[in-house]
Design an enzyme around this catalytic site. Sequence first.
Site, short mmCIF file in Angstrom:
data_model
loop_
_atom_site.label_atom_id
_atom_site.label_comp_id
_atom_site.label_asym_id
_atom_site.label_seq_id
_atom_site.Cartn_x
_atom_site.Cartn_y
_atom_site.Cartn_z
N ASP A 22 0.98 -1.12 -0.08
CA ASP A 22 -0.11 0.34 -0.38
C ASP A 22 0.78 0.73 -0.03
OD1 ASP A 22 -2.04 -1.82 0.45
OD2 ASP A 22 -1.75 -2.04 2.42
N LYS A 25 2.28 1.75 -5.32
CA LYS A 25 3.03 1.36 -5.75
C LYS A 25 1.81 2.08 -7.97
CE LYS A 25 2.95 -2.69 -5.55
NZ LYS A 25 2.81 -3.00 -3.95
N GLY A 49 -4.50 -5.70 -3.71
CA GLY A 49 -6.01 -4.54 -3.56
C GLY A 49 -5.21 -3.40 -4.83
N HIS A 50 -4.91 -2.93 -6.08
CA HIS A 50 -4.64 -1.99 -6.36
C HIS A 50 -6.73 -0.84 -6.96
CE1 HIS A 50 -3.76 -5.25 -9.23
NE2 HIS A 50 -4.18 -4.70 -10.12
N GLN A 254 2.07 -6.40 -2.53
CA GLN A 254 2.25 -6.45 -0.96
C GLN A 254 3.13 -4.99 -0.88
OE1 GLN A 254 1.24 -9.76 -1.78
NE2 GLN A 254 -0.84 -9.54 -1.29
P1 IMP Z 1 -3.07 -12.84 3.68
O1 IMP Z 1 -2.36 -12.51 2.19
O2 IMP Z 1 -4.59 -12.41 3.70
O3 IMP Z 1 -2.88 -13.96 4.27
O4 IMP Z 1 -3.54 -11.66 5.10
C1 IMP Z 1 -1.27 -11.29 5.93
C2 IMP Z 1 -1.07 -10.32 5.75
O5 IMP Z 1 -0.69 -9.98 4.87
C3 IMP Z 1 -2.49 -9.50 6.22
O6 IMP Z 1 -1.86 -8.52 8.13
C4 IMP Z 1 -2.93 -9.01 5.61
O7 IMP Z 1 -3.82 -8.04 6.26
C5 IMP Z 1 -1.61 -8.44 4.69
N1 IMP Z 1 -2.07 -8.09 3.15
C6 IMP Z 1 -1.89 -9.26 2.32
N2 IMP Z 1 -1.98 -8.46 0.97
C7 IMP Z 1 -2.19 -6.90 1.39
C8 IMP Z 1 -2.50 -6.24 0.87
O8 IMP Z 1 -2.52 -5.93 -0.60
N3 IMP Z 1 -1.50 -5.03 1.12
C9 IMP Z 1 -1.45 -4.95 2.87
N4 IMP Z 1 -1.60 -5.56 3.31
C10 IMP Z 1 -2.18 -7.01 2.66
MG MG Z 2 -2.57 -2.38 -1.83
#
Ligand code: IMP
Ligand code: MG
Length: 498
Positions: A22, A25, A49-50, A254
Amino acid sequence: MKLNIFLDEKKTVAIVCNQWGDTGKGKFVDYFAKWADIIARGTGEANAGHTIILNNKKYVFHLVPSGILYDSLGKINVVGRGVAFDPRAFIEELNILDKENMTYNNLKISLNAKLILPCHILFDRLKESNAGANKIGTTGRGIGPIYVDHYDRKGLTVNDMLNKSLFEKKLKKNITENLSLLKNYDKEMIKTILMHSHLENGAFYNEETILDIPQIINYYTENYADKLRKYICDAEEFLRENVHKKKILLEGAQGLLLSVDHGSYPYVTSCDTTISGLTKGVGLSEKDVDLNLGIVKAFYMTRVGQGPFPTEMGGELSDKHCSSNTKDTERATYPNASLNSEDELQLGIAVRYIGQEYGATTGRPRRTGWLDLPLLRRATITNGPDIILTKVDVLNDAKKIKLCTEYEYNGDNYYYGDKLIKKGDKIKIAIVDSLILGRCKPIYKEFPGWLSEIKNIKEYKDLPQNLKNIVEYIEKDCNVNVRIISVGAERDETIIKG
Ligand code: IMP
Ligand code: MG
């Protein structure tokens, strides 16, 4: 924005994030996508998410590469093998593109991408609901469980959907093994989760068997495979044939601190989000990358979900506040929160509000903190010294800016291999170990803010001196090259430092 100074001679450019994701990017991925012939993703899944603006409407995309907006110009978008592929989420994004009359003719999906199955999403949500204090704060998209299957050698790939009888065989084996794990969980909770829209509103649920295997097979082959068939190919071979010939952009997802290999384990996602994971995830090698740019939000950081965050504004209070509030409730409770609030929690709320730091995938308020240089030093050891500073304008009105320059360890003696870490020890390069990070007290250096609007400034030399002082301090102290500074959300609100 003139990026020619970087791009002459360059054939493969990668963009990754050096923090917890976040970091903005998207803006630079878009910029480089315009330059590239091929845009490829090798990490991240429907958890990433973008935000993309289409015909003045805002959409959150998860899986399609950002270069899809340039499909009609003949640019090729690739979803690499390193992506965990949820066909439902992907098709949802294609439907949005259809609705907006956007094309995706030049899309390629790696036949090796890991295939998300209903039980992955189910397990992710069940585990989190039952985890209590050990919660990770996942996005509920099935990420952890799909990697369990992958490393347990019972995972399926996108290609498996194309061969029905083999698909049936593999799926039955996978689901039968996974079903046996369900007996530990509450039946009603299982049912509720299976009714979620991410699980096709109950299409995979069966009162007796819980997961309806024949229905899953039909759904995956008829609703998913048939729609996606023409895009599925050996994408790695395609990239290997084109590398060093065509202009390729590798789009990271990420951030390094969420990497399962290099991040603050176990509070991480389940893939390797570094440059190394990204290149591996598209079937290339790090040596193929001519320029790797690591994004760093400045001069603050954010984190979503659980896990240590040494510079968090408001410390534990902020963590609790973010898990129990939304954008609206925090505005209502703290209407006067400002960048100059003495109270750290309120300062963090102001940064969040001005920086619009609410999760694109989940809407959760992101935890906010000051820029942490020990973590930056550590990240750039892996991702390289070239960085982009983003969202600098968020702090325009802050009278003081704090940088965490080092930590003081504030816990019990702890053996870290052959090192004994003791209370009072100073740490310059972060050790990305959750236990150690959780016991580190940040030591700050304060800088006066620049207190002016900067979005119209085009040249580095014209930036306020107070801002340049901070940038140059970071470059010198962390041994990094700030190549680009983003001073606003718009494409031309960007300064090329060189
Ligand atoms: P998971 O990837 O859904 O298993 O989540 C694991 C951890 O990664 C959690 O703390 C999420 O909030 C974080 N996380 C996963 N994808 C993102 C992202 O795109 N941005 C920020 N944090 C993320
Ligand atoms: Mg994002």
